[in-house]
Design an enzyme around this catalytic site. Structure first.
Site, mmCIF file in Angstrom:
data_model
loop_
_atom_site.group_PDB
_atom_site.id
_atom_site.type_symbol
_atom_site.label_atom_id
_atom_site.label_comp_id
_atom_site.label_asym_id
_atom_site.label_seq_id
_atom_site.Cartn_x
_atom_site.Cartn_y
_atom_site.Cartn_z
ATOM 1 N N GLY A 110 2.846 -2.468 15.002
ATOM 2 C CA GLY A 110 3.361 -2.897 13.731
ATOM 3 C C GLY A 110 4.734 -3.415 14.067
ATOM 4 N N ALA A 111 4.955 -3.862 15.224
ATOM 5 C CA ALA A 111 6.325 -4.195 15.464
ATOM 6 C C ALA A 111 7.061 -5.326 14.628
ATOM 7 C CB ALA A 111 6.327 -4.867 17.011
ATOM 8 N N GLY B 258 9.001 -3.647 9.014
ATOM 9 C CA GLY B 258 10.328 -2.979 9.012
ATOM 10 C C GLY B 258 10.800 -2.127 9.854
ATOM 11 N N ILE B 259 10.181 -0.713 9.741
ATOM 12 C CA ILE B 259 10.302 0.252 10.912
ATOM 13 C C ILE B 259 10.098 -0.134 12.360
ATOM 14 C CG2 ILE B 259 9.714 2.628 11.791
ATOM 15 C CD1 ILE B 259 9.402 3.091 8.876
ATOM 16 N N SER C 217 4.136 10.007 7.252
ATOM 17 C CA SER C 217 4.901 9.796 5.996
ATOM 18 C C SER C 217 5.048 11.149 5.317
ATOM 19 C CB SER C 217 4.016 9.004 5.053
ATOM 20 O OG SER C 217 4.293 8.977 3.705
ATOM 21 N N TYR D 264 -3.844 6.979 1.382
ATOM 22 C CA TYR D 264 -2.797 6.812 2.395
ATOM 23 C C TYR D 264 -2.081 8.265 2.848
ATOM 24 C CZ TYR D 264 1.842 5.296 4.225
ATOM 25 O OH TYR D 264 3.039 5.169 4.935
#
Length: 240
Positions: free
Chosen positions: A9-10, A13-14, A135, A148
Protein backbone atom coordinates in the site's frame (compact mmCIF):
# COMPACT_ATOMS: atom_id res chain seq x y z
CA UNK A 1 25.05 -3.46 4.94
CA UNK A 2 22.01 -2.49 2.86
CA UNK A 3 18.60 -2.53 4.56
CA UNK A 4 15.49 -3.46 2.58
CA UNK A 5 11.87 -2.91 3.63
CA UNK A 6 8.67 -4.03 1.92
CA UNK A 7 5.79 -1.55 2.15
CA UNK A 8 2.40 -2.76 0.97
CA UNK A 9 0.00 0.00 0.00
CA UNK A 10 2.92 2.34 -0.67
CA UNK A 11 0.84 4.65 -2.88
CA UNK A 12 -1.65 5.38 -0.07
CA UNK A 13 -1.38 8.23 2.42
CA UNK A 14 0.29 6.36 5.29
CA UNK A 15 2.25 4.05 2.99
CA UNK A 16 3.69 6.94 0.98
CA UNK A 17 4.60 8.91 4.10
CA UNK A 18 6.35 5.81 5.44
CA UNK A 19 8.27 5.33 2.19
CA UNK A 20 9.55 8.92 2.32
CA UNK A 21 10.52 8.59 5.99
CA UNK A 22 12.40 5.31 5.44
CA UNK A 23 14.08 6.53 2.25
CA UNK A 24 15.41 9.53 4.18
CA UNK A 25 16.81 7.11 6.75
CA UNK A 26 18.68 5.11 4.09
CA UNK A 27 16.32 2.18 3.60
CA UNK A 28 16.03 0.48 0.21
CA UNK A 29 12.39 -0.13 -0.59
CA UNK A 30 10.07 -2.63 -2.22
CA UNK A 31 7.00 -0.49 -2.95
CA UNK A 32 3.77 -2.38 -3.48
CA UNK A 33 0.87 -0.65 -5.21
CA UNK A 34 -2.21 -1.50 -7.26
CA UNK A 35 -4.18 0.32 -9.99
CA UNK A 36 -2.62 3.82 -9.88
CA UNK A 37 0.56 3.23 -11.89
CA UNK A 38 0.99 6.86 -12.97
CA UNK A 39 0.85 8.04 -9.36
CA UNK A 40 3.46 5.44 -8.38
CA UNK A 41 5.79 6.41 -11.24
CA UNK A 42 5.62 10.06 -10.15
CA UNK A 43 6.23 9.02 -6.56
CA UNK A 44 9.31 7.00 -7.58
CA UNK A 45 10.79 10.11 -9.22
CA UNK A 46 10.32 11.98 -5.96
CA UNK A 47 11.94 9.22 -3.91
CA UNK A 48 14.99 8.99 -6.20
CA UNK A 49 16.29 12.21 -4.66
CA UNK A 50 17.14 10.15 -1.57
CA UNK A 51 19.61 7.98 -3.53
CA UNK A 52 18.10 4.68 -2.46
CA UNK A 53 17.16 1.50 -4.31
CA UNK A 54 13.47 1.35 -5.25
CA UNK A 55 11.64 -1.74 -6.51
CA UNK A 56 7.97 -1.16 -7.44
CA UNK A 57 5.63 -4.18 -7.25
CA UNK A 58 2.17 -4.03 -8.82
CA UNK A 59 -0.20 -6.60 -7.31
CA UNK A 60 -3.84 -7.00 -6.28
CA UNK A 61 -3.69 -8.20 -2.68
CA UNK A 62 -7.37 -9.06 -2.69
CA UNK A 63 -6.32 -12.14 -4.69
CA UNK A 64 -4.01 -15.08 -4.00
CA UNK A 65 -2.15 -14.35 -7.25
CA UNK A 66 -1.30 -10.87 -5.97
CA UNK A 67 0.22 -12.33 -2.83
CA UNK A 68 2.37 -14.66 -4.92
CA UNK A 69 3.54 -11.72 -7.06
CA UNK A 70 4.70 -9.82 -3.98
CA UNK A 71 6.47 -12.77 -2.38
CA UNK A 72 8.28 -13.78 -5.56
CA UNK A 73 9.62 -10.22 -6.00
CA UNK A 74 11.54 -10.14 -2.70
CA UNK A 75 15.23 -11.08 -2.66
CA UNK A 76 16.59 -9.54 0.55
CA UNK A 77 14.53 -8.26 3.44
CA UNK A 78 14.90 -6.63 6.85
CA UNK A 79 11.41 -5.24 7.47
CA UNK A 80 7.78 -5.43 6.39
CA UNK A 81 5.16 -2.68 6.71
CA UNK A 82 1.61 -3.80 5.87
CA UNK A 83 -0.45 -0.69 5.14
CA UNK A 84 -2.67 -1.59 2.18
CA UNK A 85 -6.41 -1.77 2.48
CA UNK A 86 -9.84 -0.23 2.02
CA UNK A 87 -12.69 0.54 4.40
CA UNK A 88 -16.26 0.10 3.13
CA UNK A 89 -18.78 2.25 5.00
CA UNK A 90 -22.38 1.27 5.64
CA UNK A 91 -24.69 -1.03 7.55
CA UNK A 92 -23.41 -4.57 8.09
CA UNK A 93 -26.70 -5.97 6.76
CA UNK A 94 -26.07 -4.20 3.44
CA UNK A 95 -22.64 -5.73 2.85
CA UNK A 96 -22.35 -8.29 0.07
CA UNK A 97 -20.68 -11.62 0.68
CA UNK A 98 -18.17 -10.65 -2.01
CA UNK A 99 -17.17 -7.53 -0.06
CA UNK A 100 -16.74 -9.55 3.13
CA UNK A 101 -14.56 -12.12 1.32
CA UNK A 102 -12.50 -9.37 -0.30
CA UNK A 103 -11.91 -7.59 3.02
CA UNK A 104 -10.87 -10.82 4.74
CA UNK A 105 -8.44 -11.58 1.91
CA UNK A 106 -7.01 -8.06 1.70
CA UNK A 107 -6.60 -7.31 5.40
CA UNK A 108 -6.16 -10.74 6.98
CA UNK A 109 -5.20 -13.59 4.69
CA UNK A 110 -2.89 -11.66 2.36
CA UNK A 111 -0.78 -10.02 5.11
CA UNK A 112 -0.59 -13.33 7.01
CA UNK A 113 0.56 -15.29 3.95
CA UNK A 114 3.07 -12.60 2.91
CA UNK A 115 4.56 -12.61 6.40
CA UNK A 116 4.52 -16.42 6.57
CA UNK A 117 6.34 -16.74 3.23
CA UNK A 118 8.88 -13.99 3.98
CA UNK A 119 9.67 -14.84 7.60
CA UNK A 120 12.59 -17.12 6.64
CA UNK A 121 14.23 -14.18 4.88
CA UNK A 122 13.64 -11.87 7.84
CA UNK A 123 15.12 -14.41 10.22
CA UNK A 124 18.38 -14.48 8.26
CA UNK A 125 19.20 -11.03 9.66
CA UNK A 126 20.20 -10.51 13.31
CA UNK A 127 17.40 -7.97 13.84
CA UNK A 128 14.28 -7.56 11.73
CA UNK A 129 10.86 -6.03 12.25
CA UNK A 130 7.27 -6.22 11.00
CA UNK A 131 4.64 -3.53 11.46
CA UNK A 132 0.95 -3.90 10.61
CA UNK A 133 -1.18 -0.79 10.27
CA UNK A 134 -4.35 -1.69 12.12
CA UNK A 135 -6.88 0.90 13.31
CA UNK A 136 -8.52 2.38 16.34
CA UNK A 137 -11.59 0.44 15.17
CA UNK A 138 -9.66 -2.81 15.53
CA UNK A 139 -9.34 -1.91 19.21
CA UNK A 140 -12.83 -0.67 19.99
CA UNK A 141 -15.09 -1.27 16.97
CA UNK A 142 -17.24 1.14 14.96
CA UNK A 143 -20.84 1.10 13.76
CA UNK A 144 -21.09 1.21 9.95
CA UNK A 145 -17.52 -0.12 9.77
CA UNK A 146 -18.19 -3.59 11.16
CA UNK A 147 -16.19 -5.63 8.66
CA UNK A 148 -13.30 -3.13 8.76
CA UNK A 149 -13.29 -3.29 12.58
CA UNK A 150 -13.34 -7.09 12.38
CA UNK A 151 -10.35 -7.45 10.05
CA UNK A 152 -8.34 -4.83 11.91
CA UNK A 153 -9.06 -6.63 15.18
CA UNK A 154 -7.84 -9.84 13.57
CA UNK A 155 -4.56 -8.12 12.67
CA UNK A 156 -4.07 -7.15 16.31
CA UNK A 157 -4.70 -10.73 17.50
CA UNK A 158 -2.25 -12.03 14.89
CA UNK A 159 0.49 -9.64 16.02
CA UNK A 160 0.05 -10.55 19.68
CA UNK A 161 0.23 -14.29 18.95
CA UNK A 162 3.04 -14.31 16.38
CA UNK A 163 5.24 -12.03 18.48
CA UNK A 164 5.49 -14.77 21.12
CA UNK A 165 6.34 -17.39 18.52
CA UNK A 166 9.17 -15.51 16.80
CA UNK A 167 10.66 -13.36 19.55
CA UNK A 168 13.68 -15.64 20.14
CA UNK A 169 14.56 -15.42 16.44
CA UNK A 170 15.32 -11.70 16.70
CA UNK A 171 12.30 -10.73 14.58
CA UNK A 172 9.82 -8.35 16.18
CA UNK A 173 6.22 -7.63 15.14
CA UNK A 174 3.99 -4.78 16.29
CA UNK A 175 0.80 -2.94 15.36
CA UNK A 176 0.20 0.76 14.85
CA UNK A 177 -3.46 1.66 15.39
CA UNK A 178 -4.18 5.12 13.95
CA UNK A 179 -7.30 7.09 14.70
CA UNK A 180 -8.66 9.53 12.10
CA UNK A 181 -5.90 10.39 9.63
CA UNK A 182 -5.97 13.05 6.92
CA UNK A 183 -5.88 10.67 3.92
CA UNK A 184 -8.11 9.80 0.97
CA UNK A 185 -9.92 7.26 3.16
CA UNK A 186 -11.93 10.18 4.60
CA UNK A 187 -13.00 11.56 1.22
CA UNK A 188 -16.46 10.02 1.61
CA UNK A 189 -17.18 12.51 4.41
CA UNK A 190 -18.14 16.16 3.96
CA UNK A 191 -16.13 19.06 5.40
CA UNK A 192 -18.76 19.56 8.08
CA UNK A 193 -18.67 15.87 9.05
CA UNK A 194 -14.87 15.96 9.34
CA UNK A 195 -15.08 19.07 11.53
CA UNK A 196 -17.50 17.25 13.85
CA UNK A 197 -15.17 14.25 13.88
CA UNK A 198 -12.17 16.40 14.76
CA UNK A 199 -14.11 18.03 17.60
CA UNK A 200 -14.58 14.58 19.20
CA UNK A 201 -10.82 13.98 19.33
CA UNK A 202 -9.18 15.34 22.52
CA UNK A 203 -6.33 17.07 20.64
CA UNK A 204 -8.93 18.68 18.38
CA UNK A 205 -7.66 17.62 14.95
CA UNK A 206 -6.97 14.72 12.63
CA UNK A 207 -3.54 13.11 12.41
CA UNK A 208 -1.27 13.73 9.45
CA UNK A 209 0.18 10.65 7.68
CA UNK A 210 3.68 11.70 8.72
CA UNK A 211 2.71 11.38 12.38
CA UNK A 212 1.88 7.74 11.76
CA UNK A 213 5.00 7.08 9.68
CA UNK A 214 7.21 8.47 12.48
CA UNK A 215 5.90 5.75 14.79
CA UNK A 216 6.34 3.08 12.12
CA UNK A 217 9.95 4.13 11.54
CA UNK A 218 10.58 4.01 15.30
CA UNK A 219 9.23 0.44 15.46
CA UNK A 220 11.63 -0.57 12.68
CA UNK A 221 14.61 1.00 14.43
CA UNK A 222 17.06 -0.29 17.04
CA UNK A 223 15.58 2.21 19.50
CA UNK A 224 12.54 -0.09 19.78
CA UNK A 225 14.55 -3.30 20.15
CA UNK A 226 12.65 -4.39 23.30
CA UNK A 227 9.18 -3.72 21.89
CA UNK A 228 7.26 -6.60 20.32
CA UNK A 229 3.65 -7.79 20.32
CA UNK A 230 2.38 -4.30 21.08
CA UNK A 231 -0.43 -2.14 19.72
CA UNK A 232 0.65 1.49 19.57
CA UNK A 233 -2.37 3.78 19.43
CA UNK A 234 -1.79 7.02 17.51
CA UNK A 235 -5.18 8.66 17.88
CA UNK A 236 -4.87 12.01 19.64
CA UNK A 237 -6.40 10.59 22.82
CA UNK A 238 -9.58 9.52 21.01
CA UNK A 239 -9.31 6.00 22.47
CA UNK A 240 -7.20 5.22 25.53
Amino acid sequence: MKKFALITGASGGIGAATAIKLAREGWNLYLHYYKNEQKMMEFLKKLKTYNTELIPICADLSTEAGVQTVCSSIFHLNAIVCSSGTAPYGLFTDLSEHTIDEMLQLHVKSPLIIIQKLLPQLMKTPESSIVLISSIWGQTGAACEVIYSTVKGAQIAFVKALSKEIARSGTRINCVAPGAVNTNMLQRFSEEEIEVLASEIPVGRLAEPEEISDVIAFLLSKESSYITGQVIGVNGGWYT
